[in-house]
Scaffold this motif. Sequence first.
Motif, short mmCIF file in Angstrom:
data_model
loop_
_atom_site.label_atom_id
_atom_site.label_comp_id
_atom_site.label_asym_id
_atom_site.label_seq_id
_atom_site.Cartn_x
_atom_site.Cartn_y
_atom_site.Cartn_z
N GLY A 266 0.80 -1.22 0.00
CA GLY A 266 0.00 0.00 0.00
C GLY A 266 0.84 1.27 0.00
N VAL A 267 2.08 1.15 -0.45
CA VAL A 267 2.96 2.33 -0.54
C VAL A 267 2.84 2.97 -1.92
CG1 VAL A 267 5.40 2.95 -0.88
CG2 VAL A 267 4.69 1.74 1.20
N LEU A 268 2.74 4.28 -1.93
CA LEU A 268 2.81 5.03 -3.19
C LEU A 268 4.18 5.68 -3.27
CD1 LEU A 268 0.70 5.77 -5.54
CD2 LEU A 268 0.74 8.05 -4.49
N ASN A 269 5.01 5.21 -4.18
CA ASN A 269 6.34 5.80 -4.31
C ASN A 269 6.27 7.18 -4.97
OD1 ASN A 269 8.32 3.89 -3.21
ND2 ASN A 269 7.49 2.46 -4.73
N PRO A 270 7.18 8.08 -4.57
CA PRO A 270 7.15 9.45 -5.11
C PRO A 270 7.75 9.48 -6.52
CG PRO A 270 8.98 9.21 -3.59
CD PRO A 270 8.27 7.90 -3.59
N ILE A 271 6.97 8.99 -7.47
CA ILE A 271 7.49 8.78 -8.82
C ILE A 271 7.98 10.08 -9.46
CG2 ILE A 271 6.75 8.19 -11.18
CD1 ILE A 271 7.46 5.76 -9.48
N ASP A 272 7.30 11.18 -9.16
CA ASP A 272 7.76 12.46 -9.75
C ASP A 272 9.19 12.76 -9.33
OD1 ASP A 272 6.82 12.71 -7.14
OD2 ASP A 272 6.07 14.75 -7.43
N GLN A 273 9.47 12.57 -8.04
CA GLN A 273 10.83 12.86 -7.55
C GLN A 273 11.84 11.81 -8.01
OE1 GLN A 273 10.79 13.74 -3.20
NE2 GLN A 273 8.57 13.85 -3.45
N LEU A 274 11.39 10.57 -8.11
CA LEU A 274 12.29 9.51 -8.57
C LEU A 274 12.68 9.73 -10.03
CD1 LEU A 274 10.63 6.31 -6.98
CD2 LEU A 274 12.41 7.81 -6.02
N ALA A 275 11.69 10.08 -10.84
CA ALA A 275 11.98 10.33 -12.27
C ALA A 275 12.95 11.50 -12.40
CB ALA A 275 10.68 10.60 -13.02
N LYS A 276 12.70 12.52 -11.59
CA LYS A 276 13.58 13.70 -11.62
C LYS A 276 15.02 13.31 -11.27
CE LYS A 276 13.77 18.38 -9.83
NZ LYS A 276 13.58 19.12 -8.59
N ALA A 277 15.14 12.51 -10.23
CA ALA A 277 16.49 12.08 -9.80
C ALA A 277 17.16 11.25 -10.90
CB ALA A 277 16.39 11.27 -8.51
N VAL A 278 16.39 10.35 -11.53
CA VAL A 278 16.97 9.52 -12.58
C VAL A 278 17.53 10.41 -13.69
CG1 VAL A 278 16.43 7.88 -14.44
CG2 VAL A 278 15.59 7.47 -12.12
N HIS A 279 16.76 11.40 -14.11
CA HIS A 279 17.21 12.22 -15.24
C HIS A 279 18.31 13.19 -14.83
CE1 HIS A 279 14.24 10.23 -17.53
NE2 HIS A 279 13.21 10.76 -16.91
N GLU A 280 18.33 13.56 -13.56
CA GLU A 280 19.36 14.49 -13.10
C GLU A 280 20.70 13.79 -12.92
OE1 GLU A 280 17.37 16.98 -10.24
OE2 GLU A 280 19.31 17.67 -9.45
N TYR A 281 20.66 12.54 -12.49
CA TYR A 281 21.91 11.88 -12.12
C TYR A 281 22.31 10.74 -13.06
CZ TYR A 281 21.43 14.62 -7.93
OH TYR A 281 21.32 15.68 -7.06
N SER A 282 21.59 10.55 -14.16
CA SER A 282 21.97 9.48 -15.09
C SER A 282 21.33 9.72 -16.45
CB SER A 282 21.49 8.12 -14.55
OG SER A 282 20.10 7.96 -14.81
N ASN A 283 21.71 8.87 -17.39
CA ASN A 283 21.06 8.89 -18.70
C ASN A 283 20.07 7.74 -18.83
OD1 ASN A 283 22.38 11.15 -19.85
ND2 ASN A 283 24.25 9.90 -20.00
#
Lengths: 386, 386
Positions: free
Chosen positions: A144-161
């Motif tokens: 029942g956890v909702l992961n913070p996908i907006d922040q995760l996606a942001k981190a992925v694009h900021e720190y990797s390709n």
Amino acid sequence: MLADQQLLRIPGPSPIPPSVTRAMSKPMIGHRANETKQLLQSIKPRLKPIFGTMQDVLLIAGSGTAGLEAAVVNTVMPGDEVLVIVTGAFGERFSKICLEYNITVHELEVEWGEAVKPEALKQALHEHPNVSVVFSTYCETSTGVLNPIDQLAKAVHEYSNALIVVDGVSCVAGVETKMDEWGIDVLVTGSQKAFMLPGGLTLIAASDRAWKVIEANQQPSFYFDLKKYRSSSEEDSTPFTPATSLLFGLEQVLNLFDEEGLEQVYARHQLMMNMTRSAFRAHDIPLLTNDQSASPTVTAVRPADFAAEDLRKVIKNEFGLSIAGGQQHLKGEIFRIGHMGYCSPSEVLQTIGIIELGMVKIGKGIDLGKGVKAAQEIYLQQGDLS
Amino acid sequence: MLADQQLLRIPGPSPIPPSVTRAMSKPMIGHRANETKQLLQSIKPRLKPIFGTMQDVLLIAGSGTAGLEAAVVNTVMPGDEVLVIVTGAFGERFSKICLEYNITVHELEVEWGEAVKPEALKQALHEHPNVSVVFSTYCETSTGVLNPIDQLAKAVHEYSNALIVVDGVSCVAGVETKMDEWGIDVLVTGSQKAFMLPGGLTLIAASDRAWKVIEANQQPSFYFDLKKYRSSSEEDSTPFTPATSLLFGLEQVLNLFDEEGLEQVYARHQLMMNMTRSAFRAHDIPLLTNDQSASPTVTAVRPADFAAEDLRKVIKNEFGLSIAGGQQHLKGEIFRIGHMGYCSPSEVLQTIGIIELGMVKIGKGIDLGKGVKAAQEIYLQQGDLS
């Protein structure tokens, strides 16, 4: 027990609205006939706002897992390195699929019941600079956890390709999703949860960036080849015989979403979550997740002084109410209440009322009605959905 | 035209019986609940006689092509040599799937409209002694040919150690099939043809010999991994969320088969074929296949002096009757009439009657009623299905 009454409050499959059942009962049509083209034309544009994308949302006949596998085989190749965020059983499923294809899997494990923190993801990306894809669940059904996908996606694009591929099976259409704005590269969902349909249809969309990877990808795949689905979708068709009755149903689901308004659909799910959580809080019964990580579609409860399985048994037998147990190491430890799709605050009150009776039946002394009252109060405070 | 009337006489998807539609409208149930277990227990044993096997028939949510791909990825590995019997568009599909997986494909091509001869297969096996699997269609939907699978399987086992994998999508449940007795190693079919259901479910069974190959096979596959489906089936379950409404429908389809009797179901299809063929013969309109190669589920007609597409258009517009055109090089050359599943001699008379009117409308001078009469005479000779 009232004959034939079944109250389905598991986190999917979820109940089917009567008008959707009726729509699925339409006489069969040819899969290459104009009627099918019109059906797809009616469906296609209305899926985009649900995904929050300008991309075509593609429809594959199959379980949600078919969609997850399609996401894997279209974006990675044997030998590639990927990062899988594991917050529960469905995160693990991504790992299993990748391992089957000889992908090098790094797992970012988070205790079940907690959401992944963007900082932890940054750290993992730092440790594994060569990952080409990050896989994450949006709502982790098993906790029942909702992961913070907006922040995760942001981190992925900021720190990797890397691309970020998201399993949204148990929340898309129940929780606001902004695929394009947040930078999700591939988003997968299924028919049997907030989409209010039987299982058997999986929905998937990919970003421009992901399409470049998909076009270059050489992993063998026929039925799951997303390029085939995209070309067919451009002609308002499907590459293989579709699950037509589910498409009939999907069109009516979209009519219902139009009627209620997507914003209101999301608000209703939020409200049902708040009502459910407040009810257990009123009884001092622990919830598995904290407020910040809680999903609007499913609530996991971790009782300290009674057996989850006893409760599930008595409410199923006496009231026909089905809620889910825990998976893997949480089996017997938690119970999970689905409040998604064709479910309203009225059903939440009913569910809480029955669970209260069930607790008394199994010998857990509680103040009857206290949880219902708490949920009612939340409704009065937050519940103007008109 | 009568509002809302659609007569679907394409070679699948086929019409859904009203009681099956009602069964599919049952309220949703949990996929891990006892109700689902009971549903699968009711279905499982009754699929075996339809396949003619003692093996479990496994159920995968997906199109027929998903089943074909499952058959491929579970039995062959990249670099393996296989023989694909191509008698039309669906034989070619096996080749395409195999080529996608870097399998070395030898094709035994037969002119479209003809069945493959066992002698030709023997010759091909002689030329390619290293093939590990022979793929064949049973009914080739694109031509209305029924391949002599019993003889082909015999030839395969007599002249090689290869497995024989059979695509029975457009005939199993309409034509007697003896998987075990004939020596078919893997048999695949779909829900939307003689099974009288919407698309979205594929059914597959494997012989003991095939299971040995499947168990040793290392081709990566998650959703299509038949071993997962077998273990789940042994526990009356499915490895992934099933297409539950199709399972509800399938149970009722099996009730209908029980009521009519499988032998009578097959006799009805045979009779519908004979009626349809006699009608066109009466008008001296050529059939694509000869009597020995004709499928009881679909008849292809190759008119010499009128345009198939003109006929299709006028009967669709004036009567709502859908029949299929030709595929690939037979496009515009033939039309195909489906007479399978929820279809009876009465519907054949209706279809012929409409097609006769359509021929007159497009300027083909015929004796009205002559084809209907021929079909009626066949019914009187052969038609005691009671």
